[in-house]
Design a protein around this motif. Structure first.
Motif, PDB file in Angstrom:
ATOM      1  N   GLY A 110      -9.630 -52.294  -8.595  1.00 17.77           N
ATOM      2  CA  GLY A 110      -9.189 -53.566  -8.070  1.00 17.77           C
ATOM      3  C   GLY A 110      -7.955 -54.156  -8.716  1.00 17.77           C
ATOM      4  O   GLY A 110      -7.670 -55.335  -8.529  1.00 17.77           O
ATOM      5  N   GLU A 111      -7.178 -53.353  -9.446  1.00 17.91           N
ATOM      6  CA  GLU A 111      -6.026 -53.964 -10.095  1.00 17.91           C
ATOM      7  C   GLU A 111      -4.843 -54.068  -9.153  1.00 17.91           C
ATOM      8  O   GLU A 111      -4.947 -53.749  -7.973  1.00 17.91           O
ATOM      9  CB  GLU A 111      -5.665 -53.234 -11.390  1.00 17.91           C
ATOM     10  N   SER A 112      -3.683 -54.478  -9.645  1.00 16.70           N
ATOM     11  CA  SER A 112      -2.586 -54.973  -8.819  1.00 16.70           C
ATOM     12  C   SER A 112      -2.005 -53.926  -7.880  1.00 16.70           C
ATOM     13  O   SER A 112      -2.236 -52.726  -8.014  1.00 16.70           O
ATOM     14  CB  SER A 112      -1.466 -55.487  -9.719  1.00 16.70           C
ATOM     15  N   ALA A 113      -1.213 -54.425  -6.954  1.00 18.26           N
ATOM     16  CA  ALA A 113      -0.609 -53.571  -5.935  1.00 18.26           C
ATOM     17  C   ALA A 113       0.477 -52.668  -6.485  1.00 18.26           C
ATOM     18  O   ALA A 113       1.027 -51.850  -5.752  1.00 18.26           O
ATOM     19  CB  ALA A 113      -0.044 -54.441  -4.811  1.00 18.26           C
ATOM     20  N   THR A 114       0.818 -52.804  -7.756  1.00 16.67           N
ATOM     21  CA  THR A 114       1.840 -51.924  -8.331  1.00 16.67           C
ATOM     22  C   THR A 114       1.284 -50.531  -8.596  1.00 16.67           C
ATOM     23  O   THR A 114       2.011 -49.637  -8.967  1.00 16.67           O
ATOM     24  CB  THR A 114       2.391 -52.492  -9.645  1.00 16.67           C
ATOM     25  N   THR A 115      -0.033 -50.372  -8.421  1.00 17.03           N
ATOM     26  CA  THR A 115      -0.642 -49.071  -8.605  1.00 17.03           C
ATOM     27  C   THR A 115      -1.204 -48.565  -7.286  1.00 17.03           C
ATOM     28  O   THR A 115      -1.412 -49.314  -6.331  1.00 17.03           O
ATOM     29  CB  THR A 115      -1.765 -49.124  -9.655  1.00 17.03           C
ATOM     30  N   SER A 116      -1.463 -47.260  -7.277  1.00 13.98           N
ATOM     31  CA  SER A 116      -2.000 -46.635  -6.078  1.00 13.98           C
ATOM     32  C   SER A 116      -2.714 -45.360  -6.510  1.00 13.98           C
ATOM     33  O   SER A 116      -2.407 -44.792  -7.560  1.00 13.98           O
ATOM     34  CB  SER A 116      -0.860 -46.294  -5.107  1.00 13.98           C
ATOM     35  N   GLU A 117      -3.669 -44.931  -5.705  1.00 14.37           N
ATOM     36  CA  GLU A 117      -4.298 -43.641  -6.005  1.00 14.37           C
ATOM     37  C   GLU A 117      -3.381 -42.475  -5.641  1.00 14.37           C
ATOM     38  O   GLU A 117      -3.647 -41.344  -6.049  1.00 14.37           O
ATOM     39  CB  GLU A 117      -5.641 -43.545  -5.304  1.00 14.37           C
ATOM     40  N   ASP A 118      -2.331 -42.738  -4.901  1.00 12.92           N
ATOM     41  CA  ASP A 118      -1.307 -41.711  -4.668  1.00 12.92           C
ATOM     42  C   ASP A 118      -0.269 -41.862  -5.778  1.00 12.92           C
ATOM     43  O   ASP A 118       0.835 -42.373  -5.563  1.00 12.92           O
ATOM     44  CB  ASP A 118      -0.674 -41.891  -3.289  1.00 12.92           C
ATOM     45  N   CYS A 119      -0.629 -41.435  -6.976  1.00 17.11           N
ATOM     46  CA  CYS A 119       0.148 -41.768  -8.168  1.00 17.11           C
ATOM     47  C   CYS A 119       0.566 -40.567  -8.998  1.00 17.11           C
ATOM     48  O   CYS A 119       1.212 -40.735 -10.043  1.00 17.11           O
ATOM     49  CB  CYS A 119      -0.668 -42.714  -9.051  1.00 17.11           C
ATOM     50  N   LEU A 120       0.217 -39.365  -8.584  1.00 17.77           N
ATOM     51  CA  LEU A 120       0.525 -38.197  -9.412  1.00 17.77           C
ATOM     52  C   LEU A 120       1.970 -37.772  -9.158  1.00 17.77           C
ATOM     53  O   LEU A 120       2.266 -36.877  -8.363  1.00 17.77           O
ATOM     54  CB  LEU A 120      -0.465 -37.064  -9.121  1.00 17.77           C
ATOM     55  N   ASN A 121       2.861 -38.492  -9.816  1.00 18.36           N
ATOM     56  CA  ASN A 121       4.284 -38.245  -9.678  1.00 18.36           C
ATOM     57  C   ASN A 121       4.935 -38.215 -11.043  1.00 18.36           C
ATOM     58  O   ASN A 121       4.348 -38.660 -12.042  1.00 18.36           O
ATOM     59  CB  ASN A 121       4.927 -39.298  -8.781  1.00 18.36           C
ATOM     60  N   LEU A 122       6.151 -37.697 -11.094  1.00 15.56           N
ATOM     61  CA  LEU A 122       6.859 -37.593 -12.366  1.00 15.56           C
ATOM     62  C   LEU A 122       8.327 -37.944 -12.193  1.00 15.56           C
ATOM     63  O   LEU A 122       8.848 -38.022 -11.069  1.00 15.56           O
ATOM     64  CB  LEU A 122       6.685 -36.192 -12.972  1.00 15.56           C
ATOM     65  N   ASN A 123       8.995 -38.164 -13.327  1.00 17.29           N
ATOM     66  CA  ASN A 123      10.405 -38.563 -13.358  1.00 17.29           C
ATOM     67  C   ASN A 123      11.145 -37.640 -14.322  1.00 17.29           C
ATOM     68  O   ASN A 123      10.616 -37.258 -15.368  1.00 17.29           O
ATOM     69  CB  ASN A 123      10.525 -40.013 -13.839  1.00 17.29           C
ATOM     70  N   ILE A 124      12.363 -37.301 -13.976  1.00 19.81           N
ATOM     71  CA  ILE A 124      13.148 -36.341 -14.757  1.00 19.81           C
ATOM     72  C   ILE A 124      14.540 -36.909 -15.004  1.00 19.81           C
ATOM     73  O   ILE A 124      15.210 -37.367 -14.071  1.00 19.81           O
ATOM     74  CB  ILE A 124      13.278 -34.998 -14.009  1.00 19.81           C
TER      75      ILE A 124
END
Length: 544
Positions: A110-124
């Motif tokens: 139930g936490e904020s909209a800045t998170t999602s279960e579609d979250c398995l991402n990375l940054n390079i």
């Protein structure tokens, strides 16, 4: 004394459309589909000042740094993928414009909209001129509650050191560590493993495998990946070092850096800090409680509950006894003590250390002499060590009491790191390096606190709004050079800039540690009476 000239030019504006970094704007083909990055900076993020009459100009090559944000490395974890190992992402054919960070993973229902279960991402972040540059790679795991989008973990400064920097998101809290018998049965049927409770750890391994398979196109060397993390991220580093080859194939990692983490397994703090975990019995009890709280009787019912409607009142993620990794003898193949007693699955150079004002030590502590004596008696009395403790850390007034209390805990961290190193050296020839960080960032009142070294390690002062001084820029240049050297060679002193750095030698039987921050070079971990006290205390504990 260093100049008091203030640093300027610390802010970054919006991404530019002008001068492009070498790989920014190019379409690169990953195993999942084409991606296109952007320049990391549109103007100089330089920290400019003078230190000892030397002009400092961080990130002189800022125009060459490219970034790719929000690249998926696995499928969404929502719905039927909740509490399953990370699933393969469906490939895409159109170019992914990787200019915005992906969603972070929820740590609590139930936490904020800045998170999602579609979250398995990375940054390079990369400063490579081409996909054939073979730059060393740092694979960063954030501490509990963080995400790859956090400004503190910006990789532009490290990329400017000639390192490809990667950070990523993984499941945490109930989403990352839920264990239930039904989930274990499902894992056995689908994957041949009777285990549950380590979904976040499996995410970490999946991201690492993705990086090993794809990083070459971003100019990285897949044979020079160093796993790095802080706090809970340092535990992830240690898990990767000990991961079975079925999850982290041999040769995937070349080095490991655990910041504020791994300790002597006889140190009682090991059971409650970053490397802590639950046994399976407790994890299953916690899972059953979670099931009941959500009025569900099956995992299928749990998976149908919307994210915002899930509840978890039984525990606080990451707290003692709450949702955290589980000793499942699969993703985590053995107890902490047993893993140290046998050769690691990945015998690579390792670096670890602590900060001054963490793990019991509190900057600005107010403590009376009587409170101090009572605390020492409570900790050491039942082991017949309280007299020795008060002799090793004497105090005769309140001011001395606070200083002695903090010194005792800082020394415990140093002795604990040294004890871990002694165990490491018994089973592998891979070198281990230890450090002790004591520089307090300006403009805050927590001292050299937990996480205080991160801005300096990543040379990204430009991302944090503190009244930085030229001294800070100098320390950041030196710290990031050590970390980059380690990623490059497995030796923090090894590299093109080694002649400008104080030599950092591997930890041996000598009771010394590398001092970094407000000083540089080997210092004693404590005096002999203090070392003996802490060692005697450890020897009477049950190894974790």
């Amino acid at each position: 004394m260093p100049s008091t000239t203030l640093l300027t030019g610390l802010c970054i504006g919006q991404l530019a459309t002008g001068a492009l970094a070498s790989l920014a704007g190019q379409v690169l083909l990953t195993a999942n589909g084409p991606v296109q990055g952007v320049p990391a900076f549109n103007s100089s993020p330089q920290a400019v000042g003078t230190y000892n009459n030397v002009t400092l100009a961080n990130l002189a090559n800022w125009q060459d740094v490219a970034v790719w944000k929000g690249i998926p490395y696995a499928a969404s974890t929502a719905g039927n993928n909740r509490w399953r190992p990370p699933q393969n992402r469906t490939s895409w054919n159109t170019t992914l414009k990787a200019s915005s960070f992906g969603a972070g993973c929820p740590t609590s229902p139930g936490e904020s909209a800045t998170t999602s279960e579609d979250c398995l991402n990375l940054n390079i972040w990369s400063v490579a001129n081409s996909s054939s540059d073979k730059l060393p790679v740092i694979f960063w795991t954030h501490p509990a509650g963080g995400s790859g989008a956090d400004a503190l973990f910006d990789g532009g400064g490290m990329a400017a050191q000639g390192v490809v920097f990667v950070n990523y998101n993984h499941r945490d809290g109930a989403f990352g560590w839920l264990a239930l018998p039904e989930l274990a049965e499902e894992m056995l049927a689908e994957n041949g493993v009777n285990s549950s409770g380590n979904w976040g750890m499996l995410d970490q391994y999946a991201a690492l495998r993705w990086v090993h398979a794809n990083i070459a196109i971003f100019g990285g060397d897949p044979d020079r990946i160093t796993v790095v993390g802080q706090s809970a991220g340092s535990a992830a580093v240690y898990h990767a070092v000990n991961a079975p080859h079925s999850l982290v194939p041999e040769g995937t990692i070349a080095g490991a850096i655990a910041e504020s983490g791994i300790r002597d397994p006889r140190d009682p703090l090991a059971a409650s800090l970053a490397e802590s975990y639950n046994n399976m019995t407790y994890s299953l009890q916690l899972g059953q409680s979670f099931l009941q709280q959500n009025n569900a009787t099956t995992v299928a019912e749990l998976r149908k509950i919307p994210l915002a409607s899930l509840t978890d009142t039984s525990s606080s993620p990451g707290s003692g006894g709450g949702f955290r990794p589980t000793l499942d003898y699969y993703a985590m193949p053995d107890t902490y003590a047993n893993l140290l007693a046998k050769a690691p699955s990945h015998a690579v150079p390792l670096m670890t250390g602590n900060t001054r004002d963490e793990s019991g030590a509190v900057f600005g502590l107010n403590l009376t002499l009587s409170e101090y004596e009572a605390d020492m008696l409570a900790q050491y009395g039942s082991y017949n060590l309280s007299t020795k403790a008060l002799a090793a850390y004497p105090a005769s007034n309140d001011t001395q009491a606070a200083a002695a209390y903090n010194a005792h805990w800082s020394d415990t961290s140093k002795v604990s790191s040294w004890g871990f190193a002694a165990g490491w050296r018994k089973t592998t020839a891979a070198p281990i390096y230890t450090y002790f960080w004591d520089h307090a960032p300006p403009g805050q009142d927590q001292g050299a606190h937990h996480m205080s070294e991160i801005n300096y390690v990543f040379n990204n002062l430009y991302k944090t709004d503190l009244p930085w001084q030229p001294t800070d820029a100098f320390i950041a240049q030196r710290m990031s050079a050590y970390w980059a050297n380690f990623a490059r060679t497995g030796d923090p002193s090894g590299g093109a800039n080694s002649s400008t750095l104080p030599t950092w030698v591997p930890t041996t039987n000598a009771t010394v540690v590398m001092h970094v921050g407000d000083g540089w070079g080997n210092i004693p971990i404590a005096d002999q009476a203090q070392i003996q006290l802490i060692t005697d205390y450890f020897e009477q504990q049950t190894p974790f």
